[in-house]
Write a protein that holds these residues in place. Sequence first.
Motif, mmCIF file in Angstrom:
data_model
loop_
_atom_site.group_PDB
_atom_site.id
_atom_site.type_symbol
_atom_site.label_atom_id
_atom_site.label_comp_id
_atom_site.label_asym_id
_atom_site.label_seq_id
_atom_site.Cartn_x
_atom_site.Cartn_y
_atom_site.Cartn_z
ATOM 1 N N GLU A 90 -130.032 -65.546 -2.549
ATOM 2 C CA GLU A 90 -130.347 -65.642 -3.973
ATOM 3 C C GLU A 90 -129.262 -64.971 -4.814
ATOM 4 O O GLU A 90 -128.871 -65.489 -5.864
ATOM 5 C CB GLU A 90 -131.702 -65.007 -4.248
ATOM 6 N N LEU A 91 -128.777 -63.833 -4.379
ATOM 7 C CA LEU A 91 -127.706 -63.158 -5.113
ATOM 8 C C LEU A 91 -126.427 -63.986 -5.133
ATOM 9 O O LEU A 91 -125.734 -64.062 -6.163
ATOM 10 C CB LEU A 91 -127.423 -61.784 -4.494
ATOM 11 N N VAL A 93 -126.218 -67.266 -4.902
ATOM 12 C CA VAL A 93 -126.431 -68.432 -5.759
ATOM 13 C C VAL A 93 -126.323 -68.039 -7.224
ATOM 14 O O VAL A 93 -125.706 -68.744 -8.026
ATOM 15 C CB VAL A 93 -127.803 -69.082 -5.451
ATOM 16 N N ARG A 94 -126.881 -66.909 -7.585
ATOM 17 C CA ARG A 94 -126.812 -66.458 -8.984
ATOM 18 C C ARG A 94 -125.410 -66.030 -9.372
ATOM 19 O O ARG A 94 -125.048 -66.078 -10.549
ATOM 20 C CB ARG A 94 -127.795 -65.324 -9.225
ATOM 21 N N ALA A 95 -124.595 -65.594 -8.421
ATOM 22 C CA ALA A 95 -123.247 -65.131 -8.720
ATOM 23 C C ALA A 95 -122.281 -66.292 -8.997
ATOM 24 O O ALA A 95 -121.215 -66.080 -9.560
ATOM 25 C CB ALA A 95 -122.705 -64.281 -7.571
ATOM 26 N N GLN A 96 -122.656 -67.478 -8.609
ATOM 27 C CA GLN A 96 -121.763 -68.629 -8.816
ATOM 28 C C GLN A 96 -121.722 -69.084 -10.235
ATOM 29 O O GLN A 96 -122.502 -69.135 -11.008
ATOM 30 C CB GLN A 96 -122.179 -69.787 -7.923
#
Length: 96
Positions: A90-91, A93-96
Amino acid sequence: MLGLAAVVALPAAVALAQVSPRVTLLQAGFGVPVAGVLGLAAVLAARGARRRSQWTLAPIGIGVTRTGRALGVLALCVTASGTIALAVYELLVRAQ
């Protein structure tokens, strides 16, 4: 039996994701809470069985309760590992 089911829950979900075209690996993450609940139930059931066996004149089944507790703890470790893996995903994916 609860401990064994708990340990097998997450690997079975991942294996299903590899075999089935309809289930993705991310959807197999729903096996994490299943393994956690079953693992906790196995630990609690082993605790209750051990307490009941201590009240008998000839305590039998101590090995079974130890095995159930060990499998339950192992399932909780697998649950923690699966939770960490999903959180890192999840981290990322959110960092992209």
